[in-house]
Write a protein that holds these residues in place. Structure first.
Motif, PDB file in Angstrom:
ATOM      1  N   GLY A 110       0.780  -1.228   0.000  1.00 45.26           N
ATOM      2  CA  GLY A 110       0.000   0.000   0.000  1.00 45.26           C
ATOM      3  C   GLY A 110       0.811   1.277   0.000  1.00 45.26           C
ATOM      4  N   ILE A 111       2.031   1.246   0.558  1.00 48.05           N
ATOM      5  CA  ILE A 111       2.788   2.490   0.646  1.00 48.05           C
ATOM      6  C   ILE A 111       3.521   2.775  -0.656  1.00 48.05           C
ATOM      7  CG2 ILE A 111       3.042   2.296   3.138  1.00 48.05           C
ATOM      8  CD1 ILE A 111       5.838   1.335   2.771  1.00 48.05           C
ATOM      9  N   VAL A 112       3.831   4.054  -0.875  1.00 45.85           N
ATOM     10  CA  VAL A 112       4.410   4.473  -2.146  1.00 45.85           C
ATOM     11  C   VAL A 112       5.938   4.461  -2.123  1.00 45.85           C
ATOM     12  CG1 VAL A 112       4.519   6.942  -1.620  1.00 45.85           C
ATOM     13  CG2 VAL A 112       4.148   6.201  -3.990  1.00 45.85           C
ATOM     14  N   GLU A 113       6.549   4.361  -0.954  1.00 46.14           N
ATOM     15  CA  GLU A 113       8.009   4.488  -0.855  1.00 46.14           C
ATOM     16  C   GLU A 113       8.729   3.182  -1.207  1.00 46.14           C
ATOM     17  OE1 GLU A 113       5.968   5.343   1.557  1.00 46.14           O
ATOM     18  OE2 GLU A 113       6.148   7.506   1.832  1.00 46.14           O
ATOM     19  N   TRP A 114       8.679   2.794  -2.472  1.00 46.07           N
ATOM     20  CA  TRP A 114       9.466   1.651  -2.938  1.00 46.07           C
ATOM     21  C   TRP A 114      10.836   2.129  -3.416  1.00 46.07           C
ATOM     22  CZ3 TRP A 114       8.579  -3.727  -3.741  1.00 46.07           C
ATOM     23  CH2 TRP A 114       7.389  -4.183  -3.160  1.00 46.07           C
ATOM     24  N   ARG A 115      10.836   3.188  -4.181  1.00 42.60           N
ATOM     25  CA  ARG A 115      12.091   3.797  -4.633  1.00 42.60           C
ATOM     26  C   ARG A 115      12.055   5.281  -4.271  1.00 42.60           C
ATOM     27  NH1 ARG A 115      12.884   1.551 -10.836  1.00 42.60           N
ATOM     28  NH2 ARG A 115      11.870  -0.475 -10.546  1.00 42.60           N
ATOM     29  N   VAL A 116      13.126   5.779  -3.720  1.00 42.27           N
ATOM     30  CA  VAL A 116      13.240   7.195  -3.387  1.00 42.27           C
ATOM     31  C   VAL A 116      14.206   7.835  -4.380  1.00 42.27           C
ATOM     32  CG1 VAL A 116      13.832   8.877  -1.621  1.00 42.27           C
ATOM     33  CG2 VAL A 116      12.810   6.696  -0.958  1.00 42.27           C
ATOM     34  N   TRP A 117      13.658   8.747  -5.192  1.00 44.02           N
ATOM     35  CA  TRP A 117      14.465   9.433  -6.207  1.00 44.02           C
ATOM     36  C   TRP A 117      14.887  10.805  -5.695  1.00 44.02           C
ATOM     37  CZ3 TRP A 117      13.067   8.941 -12.068  1.00 44.02           C
ATOM     38  CH2 TRP A 117      13.086   7.587 -12.440  1.00 44.02           C
ATOM     39  N   HIS A 118      16.175  11.103  -5.818  1.00 45.08           N
ATOM     40  CA  HIS A 118      16.689  12.446  -5.539  1.00 45.08           C
ATOM     41  C   HIS A 118      16.990  13.105  -6.880  1.00 45.08           C
ATOM     42  CE1 HIS A 118      17.253  11.702  -1.172  1.00 45.08           C
ATOM     43  NE2 HIS A 118      17.455  10.455  -1.575  1.00 45.08           N
ATOM     44  N   VAL A 119      16.318  14.218  -7.151  1.00 44.99           N
ATOM     45  CA  VAL A 119      16.446  14.882  -8.449  1.00 44.99           C
ATOM     46  C   VAL A 119      17.099  16.252  -8.276  1.00 44.99           C
ATOM     47  CG1 VAL A 119      14.444  13.647  -9.366  1.00 44.99           C
ATOM     48  CG2 VAL A 119      14.130  15.881  -8.315  1.00 44.99           C
ATOM     49  N   ASP A 120      17.764  16.696  -9.343  1.00 50.84           N
ATOM     50  CA  ASP A 120      18.458  17.990  -9.311  1.00 50.84           C
ATOM     51  C   ASP A 120      17.525  19.146  -9.637  1.00 50.84           C
ATOM     52  OD1 ASP A 120      20.904  16.820  -8.657  1.00 50.84           O
ATOM     53  OD2 ASP A 120      21.384  16.421 -10.767  1.00 50.84           O
ATOM     54  N   ASN A 121      16.598  18.930 -10.563  1.00 51.65           N
ATOM     55  CA  ASN A 121      15.689  19.993 -10.977  1.00 51.65           C
ATOM     56  C   ASN A 121      14.514  20.088  -9.998  1.00 51.65           C
ATOM     57  OD1 ASN A 121      14.026  21.817 -12.260  1.00 51.65           O
ATOM     58  ND2 ASN A 121      14.151  20.838 -14.271  1.00 51.65           N
ATOM     59  N   THR A 122      14.456  21.177  -9.259  1.00 50.43           N
ATOM     60  CA  THR A 122      13.401  21.352  -8.243  1.00 50.43           C
ATOM     61  C   THR A 122      12.340  22.356  -8.685  1.00 50.43           C
ATOM     62  OG1 THR A 122      14.743  23.036  -7.126  1.00 50.43           O
ATOM     63  CG2 THR A 122      14.962  20.751  -6.367  1.00 50.43           C
ATOM     64  N   THR A 123      12.212  22.567  -9.989  1.00 51.76           N
ATOM     65  CA  THR A 123      11.207  23.513 -10.484  1.00 51.76           C
ATOM     66  C   THR A 123       9.803  23.052 -10.118  1.00 51.76           C
ATOM     67  OG1 THR A 123      12.651  24.084 -12.335  1.00 51.76           O
ATOM     68  CG2 THR A 123      10.327  24.692 -12.522  1.00 51.76           C
ATOM     69  N   ILE A 124       9.521  21.780 -10.341  1.00 54.36           N
ATOM     70  CA  ILE A 124       8.216  21.213  -9.998  1.00 54.36           C
ATOM     71  C   ILE A 124       8.324  20.335  -8.760  1.00 54.36           C
ATOM     72  CG2 ILE A 124       6.368  19.682 -10.768  1.00 54.36           C
ATOM     73  CD1 ILE A 124       6.768  20.676 -13.578  1.00 54.36           C
TER      74      ILE A 124
END
Length: 209
Positions: free
Chosen positions: A26-40
């Motif tokens: 049920g939980i969404v935290e299967w993969r945690v992505w760290h992204v560089d673009n923080t516009t959205i």
């Protein structure tokens, strides 16, 4: 009753394992992505689950307000990796098989504690319950291992533009669902082993003179 302590433990462990299996699904935290673009993706972190992808945005929904934006995976999208869709099906099967295992174990324990000494019936239900536990644990192990492999190899996902997600993260790590799934596998496997190890006590008839 004294010979079924392991099977009672199997029921307890199986119950916890089944609950953890349901939680991981049920939980969404299967993969945690760290992204560089923080516009959205304002926080720079996105969560990729098996049903949807989510991130915190100050811009996309209501400018100036922190809100969680989620996009559910609809139908069969060829851009979504096979391990995500496999996890959906296998975890649903695992939840159903685990429930059948619990039901079989309850029925066998009920007969024992009510003094019903039907050897064939009790033994068969413990065997059936053990089989369902083991099968359920395998159904959890496959998607957990497959997704963990994808995380450790930093595999990308070509999300459609409507998802507002980059195709690859700067770095990614395993989310909470994966360790929860691993614990569920261990508990269900132990439950299956304990259930399958049941041996009906041998009774010796004595003749009183």
């Amino acid at each position: 009753v004294g010979t079924s302590h392991l099977q009672l433990a199997a029921f307890a462990l199986g119950t916890v394992g089944w609950i953890l299996c349901t939680i991981s699904m049920g939980i969404v935290e299967w993969r945690v992505w760290h992204v560089d673009n923080t516009t959205i993706i304002s926080s720079g972190i996105a969560w990729v689950g098996i049903w949807k992808v989510c991130f915190i945005s100050y811009l996309h929904v209501s400018p100036g307000y922190e809100e969680q934006f989620c996009h559910k995976f609809s139908g069969y999208d060829s851009s979504i990796p096979h391990e995500i869709y496999a996890a959906q099906g296998l975890l649903l099967i695992a939840m159903f098989m685990g429930l059948l295992g619990l039901t079989a174990t309850i029925f066998a324990l009920r007969n024992i504690y009510m003094g019903i000494t039907d050897k064939t019936l009790i033994t068969r239900f413990f065997l059936v319950g053990g089989f369902f536990y083991v099968f359920s644990s395998l159904c959890v192990l496959i998607p957990v291992s497959w997704n963990f492999y994808s995380v450790t190899h930093n595999q990308s996902i070509a999300f459609p533009p409507s998802y507002y997600m980059p195709s690859s993260p700067a770095v990614q790590e395993a989310g909470a669902a994966i360790p929860i799934g691993i614990v569920a596998v261990i508990l269900l496997l132990l439950s299956g082993t304990f259930s399958l190890s049941y041996r009906f006590p041998v009774t010796v008839n004595t003749i009183m003179k």
